[in-house]
Design an enzyme around this catalytic site. Structure first.
Site, PDB file in Angstrom:
ATOM      1  N   LYS A 299     -49.704 -62.017 -82.584  1.00 39.28           N
ATOM      2  CA  LYS A 299     -51.049 -61.438 -82.612  1.00 39.28           C
ATOM      3  C   LYS A 299     -51.151 -60.377 -81.540  1.00 39.28           C
ATOM      4  O   LYS A 299     -51.085 -60.670 -80.351  1.00 39.28           O
ATOM      5  CB  LYS A 299     -52.148 -62.484 -82.398  1.00 39.28           C
ATOM      6  CG  LYS A 299     -53.537 -61.900 -82.710  1.00 39.28           C
ATOM      7  CD  LYS A 299     -54.679 -62.733 -82.174  1.00 39.28           C
ATOM      8  CE  LYS A 299     -55.051 -62.379 -80.763  1.00 39.28           C
ATOM      9  NZ  LYS A 299     -55.610 -60.998 -80.598  1.00 39.28           N
TER      10      LYS A 299
ATOM     11  N   GLY B 172     -52.781 -64.541 -71.011  1.00 41.92           N
ATOM     12  CA  GLY B 172     -54.146 -64.054 -70.954  1.00 41.92           C
ATOM     13  C   GLY B 172     -54.970 -64.798 -69.929  1.00 41.92           C
ATOM     14  O   GLY B 172     -54.441 -65.353 -68.967  1.00 41.92           O
ATOM     15  N   SER B 173     -56.265 -64.828 -70.144  1.00 43.98           N
ATOM     16  CA  SER B 173     -57.200 -65.378 -69.160  1.00 43.98           C
ATOM     17  C   SER B 173     -57.224 -66.900 -69.183  1.00 43.98           C
ATOM     18  O   SER B 173     -56.864 -67.537 -70.191  1.00 43.98           O
ATOM     19  CB  SER B 173     -58.607 -64.838 -69.417  1.00 43.98           C
ATOM     20  OG  SER B 173     -59.132 -65.404 -70.613  1.00 43.98           O
TER      21      SER B 173
ATOM     22  N   GLY C 224     -57.138 -69.441 -72.357  1.00 44.76           N
ATOM     23  CA  GLY C 224     -56.063 -70.423 -72.337  1.00 44.76           C
ATOM     24  C   GLY C 224     -56.566 -71.836 -72.530  1.00 44.76           C
ATOM     25  O   GLY C 224     -55.967 -72.639 -73.264  1.00 44.76           O
TER      26      GLY C 224
ATOM     27  N   GLU D 187     -49.201 -68.548 -69.792  1.00 45.36           N
ATOM     28  CA  GLU D 187     -49.110 -67.651 -68.631  1.00 45.36           C
ATOM     29  C   GLU D 187     -50.493 -67.065 -68.438  1.00 45.36           C
ATOM     30  O   GLU D 187     -50.924 -66.190 -69.180  1.00 45.36           O
ATOM     31  CB  GLU D 187     -48.055 -66.573 -68.881  1.00 45.36           C
ATOM     32  CG  GLU D 187     -47.600 -65.885 -67.605  1.00 45.36           C
ATOM     33  CD  GLU D 187     -48.310 -64.582 -67.358  1.00 45.36           C
ATOM     34  OE1 GLU D 187     -49.273 -64.573 -66.558  1.00 45.36           O
ATOM     35  OE2 GLU D 187     -47.921 -63.586 -67.968  1.00 45.36           O
TER      36      GLU D 187
ATOM     37  N   GLU E 113     -60.077 -63.522 -59.825  1.00 43.67           N
ATOM     38  CA  GLU E 113     -59.205 -62.437 -60.250  1.00 43.67           C
ATOM     39  C   GLU E 113     -60.042 -61.207 -60.598  1.00 43.67           C
ATOM     40  O   GLU E 113     -60.954 -61.277 -61.421  1.00 43.67           O
ATOM     41  CB  GLU E 113     -58.390 -62.877 -61.463  1.00 43.67           C
ATOM     42  CG  GLU E 113     -57.296 -61.916 -61.851  1.00 43.67           C
ATOM     43  CD  GLU E 113     -56.402 -62.463 -62.949  1.00 43.67           C
ATOM     44  OE1 GLU E 113     -55.212 -62.118 -62.970  1.00 43.67           O
ATOM     45  OE2 GLU E 113     -56.904 -63.236 -63.802  1.00 43.67           O
TER      46      GLU E 113
END
Length: 474
Positions: free
Chosen positions: A171, A224-225, A229, A246, A376
């Site tokens: 994707k 991703g975030s 996740g 990750e 972040e």
């Protein structure tokens, strides 16, 4: 250019479309076709059919090796074309976009070299038994790729997954889908079996959710975030699907009193301002010995102010953020830091020009409790925090919920390595941020996720072990 679906060896443009922007200008440069649940189902079914036929796993492993080396050569052949498209859709400098395609080719060369070496082992159980293990693919593997490094991150999981014999549904991110089409077209120009790689695009709420919940998906790789996740993990938990996660980071580097200032400044430039700070493993926090703090802060601020800001095609030092909403978020983070009492030595605001540009930003007087020290930002900003002894430095560096990467700078080898040993991160850099390569395992702890990509360790995540135990009839 239109980013289409690639399913079962054929391209399709059926579906709703949205525009793809050039972040350096804010102008549309193409369109992406969005995959609805029906389209997702077709892609997964195609991957499953390929897996059931065993075209990657029942042939000799040397076939996968040869196929992946073909793919690496095909990627290198489209590097210049792909780099310009990636530069324009992501905003990143052209040299970095070119490097992303070169890195993609390297992943296929590296994991291609491992495709015929995925061996099991024999286990001694006594003279009446014969016992061995086999390393097998999961089957259909869903890979959800972020917008910041779409080509490089897609290639690293694709290459490992294919080397292991999995069939993949990829994707792509709706913000940066165009260069991935060029990558997949290059891969499809080889002897790739139909259904081994399928490409769809769309947002997480519709396309991503349909993909991770599909009953034929047997493995998930996500970058991703943290919130996204968590949502994927909840869906995966319903069917006990193994995942590689990750996620985000708030990575810290410890700078000891004997560190070389020029070395640190050079690493700040790459660790903070590369890709406009839109890097999960960015050097977000600098924990500096109090004897160096002010000098280093001034040196970093001076370097930040000297950075050339511009459109990616001009290969600037600092490029655009991905979108207007991302620029708004970063600017709000910086304004919030100042409101809490942090001092912006330089930057802290958007650049007033066409496109989505943020000033390079250096914060001092940052307390560990501030949001800027914990959340972040995903932009070109760094926070400096002083320390007086090693124990305090390690406590500050480990003082967030993340644990993706970390760093240490210093000349005393004993102290430097002792600090590296105590930092809670999946990868620790010493005297150079982003040291390493495709050969070095990458992944986090805590809210930065789990599992490893890159290096030999990545293959373990794309394989499962079967044990066969035989009682010999004598």
């Amino acid at each position: 250019m239109i980013a289409q679906h690639f399913i079962n060896g054929a391209w399709s443009d059926i579906g709703d479309r949205i525009a793809v922007e050039d972040p350096g200008t804010g102008e549309p440069i193409g369109e992406v076709v969005l995959a609805d649940p029906t389209c997702v189902d077709k892609a997964v079914v195609a991957a499953d059919a390929c897996a059931q036929r065993g075209e990657l796993t029942r042939s000799r492993p040397a076939y996968r090796l040869s196929l992946m080396l073909q793919m690496a050569a095909a990627i290198r052949a489209v590097t210049e074309e792909g780099a310009e498209v990636l530069c324009r859709e992501s905003g990143k400098p052209l040299r970095d976009a070119r490097g992303e395609f070169e890195e993609a080719a390297r992943y296929f060369e590296y994991y291609g070299g491992m495709a015929d070496k995925l061996e099991g082992r024999s286990i001694p159980l006594g003279e009446d038994y014969f016992d061995w293990t086999m390393r097998e693919p999961h089957g259909v593997s869903a890979h959800i790729v972020p917008w910041n490094f779409p080509v490089g991150i897609a290639a690293r999981s694709l290459a490992a997954g294919l080397a292991a014999g999995n069939c993949v549904v990829l994707k792509s991110p709706e913000l940066t889908p165009l260069a991935l089409c060029i990558l997949v077209k290059a891969l499809a120009s080889t002897d790739l079996p139909a259904g081994a790689i399928n490409l769809i695009s769309g947002d997480g709420a519709m396309t991503g959710a349909a993909l991770v919940r599909h009953p034929l998906v047997q493995h998930i790789v996500f970058t991703g975030s943290v919130p996204t996740g968590r949502a994927i993990l909840r869906a995966a938990a319903e069917r006990i699907v193994p995942c590689v996660m990750e996620l985000g980071g708030k990575s810290a580097a410890v700078v000891h009193a004997d560190a070389d200032i020029d070395t640190v400044v050079a690493s700040v430039e790459s660790g903070v301002f590369f890709n406009a700070g839109q890097v999960c493993s960015a050097m977000a926090r600098l924990i500096v010995h109090e004897s160096l703090h002010d000098r280093l802060a001034d040196a970093i601020a001076a370097r930040a102010e000297a950075l050339e800001i511009g459109h990616g095609l001009d290969d600037p030092d600092l490029s655009a953020l991905i979108s207007g909403p991302q620029l708004e978020r970063v600017e709000q983070h910086c304004a919030g830091a100042i409101a809490e009492g942090a001092k912006a030595l330089t930057g802290g605001q958007r650049v007033m020009r066409a496109g989505y540009f943020m000033q390079p930003t250096v914060f001092t007087e940052v307390a560990p409790s501030m949001r800027v020290a914990n959340d972040e930002i995903f932009g070109p900003a760094i926070s400096l925090m002083p320390f007086s002894d090693s124990a305090q430095a390690i406590a500050l560096a480990n003082g967030t919920d993340y644990g993706l990467v970390a760093g240490v700078f210093g000349q005393d080898i004993n102290r430097t390595l002792d600090t590296a040993r105590q930092l809670e991160a999946g990868q620790v850099f010493v005297n150079e941020w982003f040291a390493g390569g495709v050969e070095t395992p990458f992944g986090g702890t805590g809210q930065s996720g789990y599992g490893r990509e890159k290096g030999l360790e990545a293959l373990d995540n794309h394989l499962r072990t079967r044990n066969i135990a035989v009682r010999l009839n004598r």
